[in-house]
Structures are given as structure tokens and as C-alpha cells.
Design a protein around this motif. Structure first.
Motif, PDB file in Angstrom:
ATOM      1  N   GLY A 130       8.265  66.674  40.594  1.00 21.65           N
ATOM      2  CA  GLY A 130       8.859  66.150  41.180  1.00 21.65           C
ATOM      3  C   GLY A 130      10.709  66.704  40.759  1.00 21.65           C
ATOM      4  N   THR A 131      10.994  65.548  39.305  1.00 24.21           N
ATOM      5  CA  THR A 131      12.044  65.559  38.923  1.00 24.21           C
ATOM      6  C   THR A 131      12.776  66.803  39.147  1.00 24.21           C
ATOM      7  OG1 THR A 131      12.120  63.622  38.311  1.00 24.21           O
ATOM      8  CG2 THR A 131      13.882  64.497  37.551  1.00 24.21           C
ATOM      9  N   LEU A 132      12.302  67.562  38.298  1.00 19.19           N
ATOM     10  CA  LEU A 132      11.989  68.621  37.927  1.00 19.19           C
ATOM     11  C   LEU A 132      12.849  69.728  39.388  1.00 19.19           C
ATOM     12  CD1 LEU A 132      10.341  70.170  35.399  1.00 19.19           C
ATOM     13  CD2 LEU A 132      12.627  70.222  35.009  1.00 19.19           C
ATOM     14  N   VAL A 133      11.907  69.592  40.171  1.00 12.66           N
ATOM     15  CA  VAL A 133      12.669  70.158  41.886  1.00 12.66           C
ATOM     16  C   VAL A 133      13.863  69.439  42.359  1.00 12.66           C
ATOM     17  CG1 VAL A 133      11.666  70.404  44.009  1.00 12.66           C
ATOM     18  CG2 VAL A 133       9.746  70.718  42.543  1.00 12.66           C
ATOM     19  N   SER A 134      13.999  68.699  41.659  1.00 13.40           N
ATOM     20  CA  SER A 134      15.325  67.877  42.611  1.00 13.40           C
ATOM     21  C   SER A 134      16.098  68.361  42.169  1.00 13.40           C
ATOM     22  CB  SER A 134      15.086  66.363  42.187  1.00 13.40           C
ATOM     23  OG  SER A 134      14.962  65.785  41.014  1.00 13.40           O
ATOM     24  N   ARG A 135      15.769  68.853  40.860  1.00 10.28           N
ATOM     25  CA  ARG A 135      17.483  69.002  39.934  1.00 10.28           C
ATOM     26  C   ARG A 135      17.701  71.018  39.634  1.00 10.28           C
ATOM     27  NH1 ARG A 135      19.552  66.998  34.841  1.00 10.28           N
ATOM     28  NH2 ARG A 135      20.445  68.682  35.707  1.00 10.28           N
ATOM     29  N   ASN A 136      16.706  71.518  41.047  1.00 13.70           N
ATOM     30  CA  ASN A 136      16.354  72.726  41.268  1.00 13.70           C
ATOM     31  C   ASN A 136      15.374  73.901  39.900  1.00 13.70           C
ATOM     32  OD1 ASN A 136      17.948  72.645  43.996  1.00 13.70           O
ATOM     33  ND2 ASN A 136      19.875  72.134  42.533  1.00 13.70           N
ATOM     34  N   ALA A 137      14.632  72.995  39.638  1.00  6.15           N
ATOM     35  CA  ALA A 137      14.454  74.021  38.624  1.00  6.15           C
ATOM     36  C   ALA A 137      13.177  74.619  39.216  1.00  6.15           C
ATOM     37  CB  ALA A 137      14.308  72.942  36.920  1.00  6.15           C
ATOM     38  N   THR A 138      13.279  75.408  40.172  1.00  6.25           N
ATOM     39  CA  THR A 138      12.015  75.252  40.315  1.00  6.25           C
ATOM     40  C   THR A 138      11.340  76.114  40.267  1.00  6.25           C
ATOM     41  OG1 THR A 138      12.762  77.039  42.053  1.00  6.25           O
ATOM     42  CG2 THR A 138      12.199  74.876  42.852  1.00  6.25           C
ATOM     43  N   GLY A 139      11.527  77.315  39.113  1.00  6.57           N
ATOM     44  CA  GLY A 139      11.640  78.455  38.829  1.00  6.57           C
ATOM     45  C   GLY A 139      10.650  77.655  37.571  1.00  6.57           C
ATOM     46  N   ILE A 140      10.666  77.096  36.490  1.00  6.97           N
ATOM     47  CA  ILE A 140      10.138  77.576  35.517  1.00  6.97           C
ATOM     48  C   ILE A 140       8.425  75.764  36.277  1.00  6.97           C
ATOM     49  CG2 ILE A 140      11.289  74.426  34.922  1.00  6.97           C
ATOM     50  CD1 ILE A 140      10.068  75.193  32.083  1.00  6.97           C
ATOM     51  N   VAL A 141       9.107  75.026  37.903  1.00  8.29           N
ATOM     52  CA  VAL A 141       7.758  74.417  37.636  1.00  8.29           C
ATOM     53  C   VAL A 141       7.042  75.521  38.561  1.00  8.29           C
ATOM     54  CG1 VAL A 141       6.759  73.265  38.847  1.00  8.29           C
ATOM     55  CG2 VAL A 141       9.521  72.773  38.210  1.00  8.29           C
ATOM     56  N   SER A 142       6.798  76.399  39.105  1.00 13.01           N
ATOM     57  CA  SER A 142       6.250  77.167  39.939  1.00 13.01           C
ATOM     58  C   SER A 142       5.595  77.385  38.726  1.00 13.01           C
ATOM     59  CB  SER A 142       7.173  78.329  40.264  1.00 13.01           C
ATOM     60  OG  SER A 142       8.253  79.337  40.105  1.00 13.01           O
ATOM     61  N   GLU A 143       5.608  78.096  37.193  1.00  5.89           N
ATOM     62  CA  GLU A 143       4.401  78.656  36.866  1.00  5.89           C
ATOM     63  C   GLU A 143       3.676  78.035  36.405  1.00  5.89           C
ATOM     64  OE1 GLU A 143       5.018  81.028  34.505  1.00  5.89           O
ATOM     65  OE2 GLU A 143       7.204  81.341  35.343  1.00  5.89           O
ATOM     66  N   GLY A 144       3.337  76.455  36.792  1.00  8.78           N
ATOM     67  CA  GLY A 144       2.352  75.140  36.394  1.00  8.78           C
ATOM     68  C   GLY A 144       1.909  74.522  37.970  1.00  8.78           C
TER      69      GLY A 144
END
Length: 289
Positions: A130-144
Motif C-alpha cells: 500500500g505504501t508503494l502504491v501511495s508513492r505511485n510505484a504501481t508498476g512494481i507492485v503489479s508484479e506481485g
């Protein structure tokens, strides 16, 4: 002949001491330049200013507070005096303080083992992602994991596609027990004990990030070896925060936020680590696949 032998031993000891000093100096400089020790503190402020990140903690709050209180009270009731009786022989009056630190550290380890393996694993995973998403790092989160459209950073988290954080390893527990005797050395031993546990703690803070990056064990080892100082500094501050009675669970979440903020900055190449050797290391790691 004996004099020459003593001089030889002294010379070798001086060489080893100089090498160890240089290694320690390099690690401290790397940690200072990276600013990694600030991320646990940044995690506290970021957590309290982003209410969406409270949800995973609040869902487990009552059970984890009860666990923390039970463990800390039990440890002080049954282990403080016996350990004080041992430490007083080597630490003198300081044993009152060093024993408190030891019991708090032991309690923290027990709480961490129980909570992170049986109560908080999913909540900490959601906090990191959720923290990564809030920092707009959705690309890497979508890997998992799957991501939904709309909603806050936690509401956007969907089904987990990859197995989350590694569970507590027996190796970590063995290492902790091996370091316990350091507490018999006045002051310095207790400090060394915290630093060593901090180094071990630091090595695991980005397990989820490495998983999302799809790095192999060799790649993770190379990265951690290259950045031992920064990860040890983060782990030491995180360990000290998680030693605070009752609040240790809260700091487990804020430390997770801090680790995710650090990962987001690394991913955005916005840290001292990624302005230097890190990009080359990442490319080498990717080429090794």
C-alpha cells in the motif's frame, strides 16, 4: 626468538585492527551517505499522515496489543531478576539498565516471531504494498499482486500473486541466541548486541521488494553485500524502535512503511545508493538472469 614471535603477533594484530577499522569506517560512511537510518523515522511520519495505511494495523490492533502486554509482563516477571543476578557481576550498577534492555530485546524477538508469523503477515504485506502504491510505484507492485482501479492505496490492493514475506528462519533465532552472551560485557557488549541484531534485521527489510523485482538469492546477496552499511543502519534504528514495550507492534508497521519508502526511492533512483554503484549492480544482476 620469543621476542621476535611477540613482535610478529603484535604486528599482525595491528594489521587486522587497521583492516577492521577501515571496513567499519567504510560501512559507517556508506550508511551516513545513504540516509537509510532516517527511513524508520520517515515511516513514522508518513504512516501518521496517510490514514489509509492505518487500516491493516487497526484490523489487528486489539490482538497484537494483548500479545505485546502479555509477553513483556511475563518476561519481566520471570526473567528479569535471574538475568539481573548474572549481569550484576560483570556490569555492576549498570546491570539494572542493561538487563532492562536485554529483556526488552528478548520480548521484542518473541513478539516478532509470534505476531509476524501467525498474526501480522498479511497486514504487513498490505502495508508495504500500500505504501508503494501511495508513492505511485504501481508498476512494481503489479508484479506481485492484482491492483484495482479507484479507492485509496489499501483499497486498490487485490489478490496476492506471489507468496509474501519469508517467515522467521531458525537461522535468525540461532544467531540471536549466539549473540546473547555479549550482554555480559559492560555497556559495550549490550551496544554490540543491538548492532548485530540490527544488521540481521536490516537484511530482511526488503524481502518483499526483492521478491517483486524477481531477484534470485544470488542477486539479493550481491545487493546486500554491496550495501551492508545502509541496511545495518536501517535495521539498528528499526530494532531500537521495536524494543519499546507495547508500542513495538506499531513500530513494526511504521518500519514497514519506512522500508517501502526506501524501496520506492531506490526504484525511482532517488537515493545516494542509486546515484553511485547501484544502477550498475542492478544491470549486472539482471544480466545474470
Amino acid at each position: 626468538m620469543s621476542g621476535g614471535f611477540v613482535e610478529s603477533v603484535q604486528h599482525k594484530a595491528q594489521v587486522v585492527a587497521k583492516e577492521d577499522y577501515e571496513k567499519a569506517r567504510v560501512l559507517i560512511n556508506d550508511a551516513a551517505r545513504s540516509g537509510s537510518y532516517l527511513y524508520p523515522v520517515k515511516g513514522i511520519f508518513y504512516f501518521f499522515t496517510h490514514r489509509a495505511l492505518w487500516k491493516p494495523l487497526l484490523s489487528r490492533l486489539s490482538s497484537t496489543l494483548a500479545l505485546s502486554a502479555a509477553v513483556v509482563l511475563s518476561m519481566f516477571a520471570f526473567t528479569y531478576l535471574p538475568q539481573l543476578a548474572l549481569l550484576v557481576f560483570v556490569n555492576g550498577p549498570l546491570a539494572v539498565v542493561t538487563t532492562v534492555l536485554l529483556v526488552l530485546n528478548e520480548s521484542s524477538v518473541i513478539i516478532s516471531i509470534i505476531s509476524k508469523n501467525f498474526m501480522l503477515q498479511d497486514a504487513l504485506l498490505d502495508t508495504f504494498d500500500g505504501t508503494l502504491v501511495s508513492r505511485n510505484a504501481t508498476g512494481i507492485v503489479s508484479e506481485g499482486r492484482q491492483l484495482k482501479s479507484g479507492g485509496d492505496s489499501i483499497q486498490r490492493l487485490g489478490k496476492v500473486l506471489k507468496t509474501p514475506f519469508n517467515r522467521f528462519s531458525p537461522k535468525a533465532l540461532i544467531r540471536y541466541v549466539m549473540y546473547l552472551p555479549l550482554n555480559f560485557v559492560p555497556v559495550v557488549g549490550t551496544v554490540a548486541f543491538i548492532l548485530l541484531n540490527g544488521r540481521s534485521r536490516g537484511e530482511s527489510v526488503h524481502d518483499r521488494y526483492f521478491q517483486l523485482k524477481r531477484w534470485s538469492n544470488a542477486q539479493k546477496s550481491n545487493w546486500l553485500q554491496e550495501h551492508k552499511g545502509p541496511y545495518a543502519a536501517f535495521g539498528t534504528v528499526a530494532t531500537l524502535l521495536e524494543m519499546i514495550p507495547i508500542a513495538s507492534i506499531l513500530f513494526s508497521f511504521t518500519n514497514t512503511v519506512g522500508a517501502a519508502l526506501w524501496a520506492a526511492d531506490i526504484e525511482a533512483k532517488d537515493t545516494e545508493m542509486t546515484r553511485g554503484t547501484a544502477p550498475g549492480l542492478r544491470e549486472a544482476a539482471e544480466n545474470a538472469e
